[in-house]
Design a protein around this motif. Sequence first.
Motif, PDB file in Angstrom:
ATOM      1  N   SER A   1      25.162 -11.143  13.159  1.00 55.85           N
ATOM      2  CA  SER A   1      26.596 -10.828  13.093  1.00 55.85           C
ATOM      3  C   SER A   1      26.854  -9.448  12.492  1.00 55.85           C
ATOM      4  CB  SER A   1      27.324 -11.881  12.253  1.00 55.85           C
ATOM      5  OG  SER A   1      26.858 -11.864  10.910  1.00 55.85           O
ATOM      6  N   HIS A   2      25.798  -8.713  12.152  1.00 57.38           N
ATOM      7  CA  HIS A   2      25.896  -7.377  11.552  1.00 57.38           C
ATOM      8  C   HIS A   2      26.752  -7.390  10.286  1.00 57.38           C
ATOM      9  CE1 HIS A   2      23.849  -5.221  14.839  1.00 57.38           C
ATOM     10  NE2 HIS A   2      24.383  -6.144  15.613  1.00 57.38           N
ATOM     11  N   CYS A   3      26.542  -8.437   9.472  1.00 57.13           N
ATOM     12  CA  CYS A   3      27.272  -8.529   8.204  1.00 57.13           C
ATOM     13  C   CYS A   3      26.692  -7.608   7.138  1.00 57.13           C
ATOM     14  CB  CYS A   3      27.272  -9.971   7.711  1.00 57.13           C
ATOM     15  SG  CYS A   3      25.619 -10.604   7.280  1.00 57.13           S
ATOM     16  N   LEU A   4      25.489  -7.100   7.381  1.00 54.63           N
ATOM     17  CA  LEU A   4      24.788  -6.161   6.507  1.00 54.63           C
ATOM     18  C   LEU A   4      24.329  -6.778   5.175  1.00 54.63           C
ATOM     19  CD1 LEU A   4      26.837  -2.884   7.064  1.00 54.63           C
ATOM     20  CD2 LEU A   4      24.946  -3.814   8.400  1.00 54.63           C
ATOM     21  N   SER A   5      24.256  -8.110   5.128  1.00 55.38           N
ATOM     22  CA  SER A   5      23.720  -8.756   3.925  1.00 55.38           C
ATOM     23  C   SER A   5      22.279  -8.341   3.681  1.00 55.38           C
ATOM     24  CB  SER A   5      23.802 -10.276   4.065  1.00 55.38           C
ATOM     25  OG  SER A   5      25.140 -10.711   4.124  1.00 55.38           O
ATOM     26  N   CYS A   6      21.530  -8.150   4.762  1.00 53.59           N
ATOM     27  CA  CYS A   6      20.129  -7.749   4.630  1.00 53.59           C
ATOM     28  C   CYS A   6      20.009  -6.357   4.025  1.00 53.59           C
ATOM     29  CB  CYS A   6      19.429  -7.814   5.992  1.00 53.59           C
ATOM     30  SG  CYS A   6      20.248  -6.873   7.306  1.00 53.59           S
ATOM     31  N   GLU A   7      20.901  -5.448   4.427  1.00 52.87           N
ATOM     32  CA  GLU A   7      20.860  -4.101   3.881  1.00 52.87           C
ATOM     33  C   GLU A   7      21.181  -4.105   2.386  1.00 52.87           C
ATOM     34  OE1 GLU A   7      23.138  -1.224   5.951  1.00 52.87           O
ATOM     35  OE2 GLU A   7      22.179  -1.581   7.898  1.00 52.87           O
ATOM     36  N   ARG A   8      22.165  -4.900   1.997  1.00 52.04           N
ATOM     37  CA  ARG A   8      22.522  -4.970   0.583  1.00 52.04           C
ATOM     38  C   ARG A   8      21.406  -5.592  -0.245  1.00 52.04           C
ATOM     39  NH1 ARG A   8      27.567  -6.158   3.019  1.00 52.04           N
ATOM     40  NH2 ARG A   8      27.173  -8.408   2.937  1.00 52.04           N
TER      41      ARG A   8
ATOM     42  N   CYS B   1      18.792 -15.229  10.926  1.00 54.01           N
ATOM     43  CA  CYS B   1      18.283 -14.606  12.146  1.00 54.01           C
ATOM     44  C   CYS B   1      17.134 -13.643  11.865  1.00 54.01           C
ATOM     45  CB  CYS B   1      19.402 -13.889  12.898  1.00 54.01           C
ATOM     46  SG  CYS B   1      20.164 -12.528  12.006  1.00 54.01           S
ATOM     47  N   LEU B   2      16.663 -13.587  10.608  1.00 54.37           N
ATOM     48  CA  LEU B   2      15.492 -12.786  10.252  1.00 54.37           C
ATOM     49  C   LEU B   2      14.358 -13.736   9.900  1.00 54.37           C
ATOM     50  CD1 LEU B   2      17.144 -10.046   8.014  1.00 54.37           C
ATOM     51  CD2 LEU B   2      16.239  -9.734  10.302  1.00 54.37           C
ATOM     52  N   HIS B   3      13.168 -13.466  10.466  1.00 55.76           N
ATOM     53  CA  HIS B   3      12.036 -14.375  10.288  1.00 55.76           C
ATOM     54  C   HIS B   3      10.739 -13.579  10.172  1.00 55.76           C
ATOM     55  CE1 HIS B   3      14.873 -17.367  11.884  1.00 55.76           C
ATOM     56  NE2 HIS B   3      15.076 -16.527  12.874  1.00 55.76           N
TER      57      HIS B   3
ATOM     58  N   VAL C   1      15.225 -11.505   4.515  1.00 60.11           N
ATOM     59  CA  VAL C   1      15.112 -12.818   5.164  1.00 60.11           C
ATOM     60  C   VAL C   1      15.867 -13.864   4.366  1.00 60.11           C
ATOM     61  CG1 VAL C   1      13.493 -14.623   5.878  1.00 60.11           C
ATOM     62  CG2 VAL C   1      12.876 -12.218   6.164  1.00 60.11           C
ATOM     63  N   ALA C   2      15.720 -13.832   3.042  1.00 59.35           N
ATOM     64  CA  ALA C   2      16.388 -14.815   2.198  1.00 59.35           C
ATOM     65  C   ALA C   2      17.897 -14.610   2.157  1.00 59.35           C
ATOM     66  CB  ALA C   2      15.818 -14.750   0.781  1.00 59.35           C
ATOM     67  N   ALA C   3      18.348 -13.345   2.310  1.00 60.73           N
ATOM     68  CA  ALA C   3      19.775 -13.045   2.170  1.00 60.73           C
ATOM     69  C   ALA C   3      20.575 -13.275   3.441  1.00 60.73           C
ATOM     70  CB  ALA C   3      19.948 -11.593   1.718  1.00 60.73           C
TER      71      ALA C   3
ATOM     72  N   LEU D   1      16.904  -0.015   2.846  1.00 66.65           N
ATOM     73  CA  LEU D   1      16.682   0.253   4.261  1.00 66.65           C
ATOM     74  C   LEU D   1      17.855  -0.253   5.086  1.00 66.65           C
ATOM     75  CD1 LEU D   1      12.919  -0.731   4.643  1.00 66.65           C
ATOM     76  CD2 LEU D   1      13.887   1.539   4.280  1.00 66.65           C
ATOM     77  N   SER D   2      18.119   0.435   6.189  1.00 64.51           N
ATOM     78  CA  SER D   2      19.155  -0.026   7.100  1.00 64.51           C
ATOM     79  C   SER D   2      18.625  -1.184   7.933  1.00 64.51           C
ATOM     80  CB  SER D   2      19.597   1.112   8.028  1.00 64.51           C
ATOM     81  OG  SER D   2      18.542   1.434   8.936  1.00 64.51           O
ATOM     82  N   ILE D   3      19.516  -1.861   8.654  1.00 62.23           N
ATOM     83  CA  ILE D   3      19.110  -3.008   9.455  1.00 62.23           C
ATOM     84  C   ILE D   3      18.118  -2.605  10.542  1.00 62.23           C
ATOM     85  CG2 ILE D   3      21.052  -2.796  11.058  1.00 62.23           C
ATOM     86  CD1 ILE D   3      21.169  -5.869  11.089  1.00 62.23           C
ATOM     87  N   GLU D   4      18.231  -1.374  11.047  1.00 60.55           N
ATOM     88  CA  GLU D   4      17.299  -0.897  12.067  1.00 60.55           C
ATOM     89  C   GLU D   4      15.942  -0.523  11.462  1.00 60.55           C
ATOM     90  OE1 GLU D   4      20.393   0.321  11.740  1.00 60.55           O
ATOM     91  OE2 GLU D   4      21.352  -0.593  13.507  1.00 60.55           O
ATOM     92  N   GLU D   5      15.923  -0.163  10.183  1.00 53.29           N
ATOM     93  CA  GLU D   5      14.680   0.264   9.538  1.00 53.29           C
ATOM     94  C   GLU D   5      13.856  -0.892   8.986  1.00 53.29           C
ATOM     95  OE1 GLU D   5      15.598   4.605   7.585  1.00 53.29           O
ATOM     96  OE2 GLU D   5      16.610   2.868   6.705  1.00 53.29           O
ATOM     97  N   ILE D   6      14.491  -2.038   8.754  1.00 54.55           N
ATOM     98  CA  ILE D   6      13.790  -3.179   8.170  1.00 54.55           C
ATOM     99  C   ILE D   6      12.570  -3.529   9.008  1.00 54.55           C
ATOM    100  CG2 ILE D   6      13.960  -5.673   7.775  1.00 54.55           C
ATOM    101  CD1 ILE D   6      16.812  -5.186   6.792  1.00 54.55           C
ATOM    102  N   SER D   7      11.457  -3.635   8.373  1.00 61.53           N
ATOM    103  CA  SER D   7      10.145  -3.952   8.949  1.00 61.53           C
ATOM    104  C   SER D   7       9.477  -2.766   9.625  1.00 61.53           C
ATOM    105  CB  SER D   7      10.230  -5.119   9.944  1.00 61.53           C
ATOM    106  OG  SER D   7       8.942  -5.622  10.241  1.00 61.53           O
TER     107      SER D   7
END
Length: 289
Positions: free
Chosen positions: A231-238, A269-271, A262-264, A244-250
């Motif tokens: 949903s591009h909520c950006l919880s992963c970035e925070r 949708c991150l695994h 993954v936990a956030a 890292l940005s959502i595109e840079e993760i991994s």
Amino acid sequence: MKRIRSMVQLVFTIFTNGYMYGFLNGKIYQGSLKYVCVPGLNCYSCPGALASCPIGALQALLTQRGYQVPFGVLGFLFVFGSLLGRFVCGWLCPFGLVQDLLHKIPVFKKRKRLPFHRALGYGRYVALIGLVCIGSMFLFGGFAKVPAFCKYLCPSGTLLGALPLLSTNELLRSQAGGLFLWKAGILAVILLLAVNVYRPFCQYLCPLGAIYGWFNRFSFVQIWREEGACSHCLSCERACPVALSIEEISRSPACIRCGECVAACPQKCLHFMRKESRSEGESRALKNG
């Protein structure tokens, strides 16, 4: 995720640095296991170390007489880099655990990066090329080549090797001079920074992280994102400790696969293992009738 990772780090650190006789007596283990490398930083001179550090092993081969290509160590780094990438840094490195624990101390306002982060990030490659490679091949102390990174910079070696040995050996303490004070100063700066900034050594100086970072884009262990469910909520970035940005993760060389993203993720949708997205599942179902 944090508890699981901390437990894995602790168990691996104890497993690879569990020679208690060495810590109690100031003796370095020199058995046959020392011919084996472990994937993370693991100072050969640490009294508890049961195996060797790949960076130390690489320098040991580069400081031999003549110039030989260290195929064995390079092959070791290629295998672990291809399998894990910087997962090694996030889950298996003892000095990474030290920095993580210091960052949990509830003082100072926590920061993910230092100012001039992008420029400082090249410090990993300067340490790798300038100290580990060029320094070890061409820098001489008397008639012998010098393992420059271990001798002049490595804070892990100072913390886990030099300090325990000095604490139990009066003769070594009497011989400690300016070089030890230099390395102790570097260690003190890094440890103090680690309380405020997330893993400063890993982000800005670690040559092993520089090597494993090259494998992040195609290593076997990845963090996969279901784009259709995101949903591009950006919880992963925070949640990302290195911003890292959502595109840079991994994919970024800076990603240590810590799993905070993954936990956030509220959409889950991150695994760490790739899962079939909804669109892929529907397409496969239609194809199979």
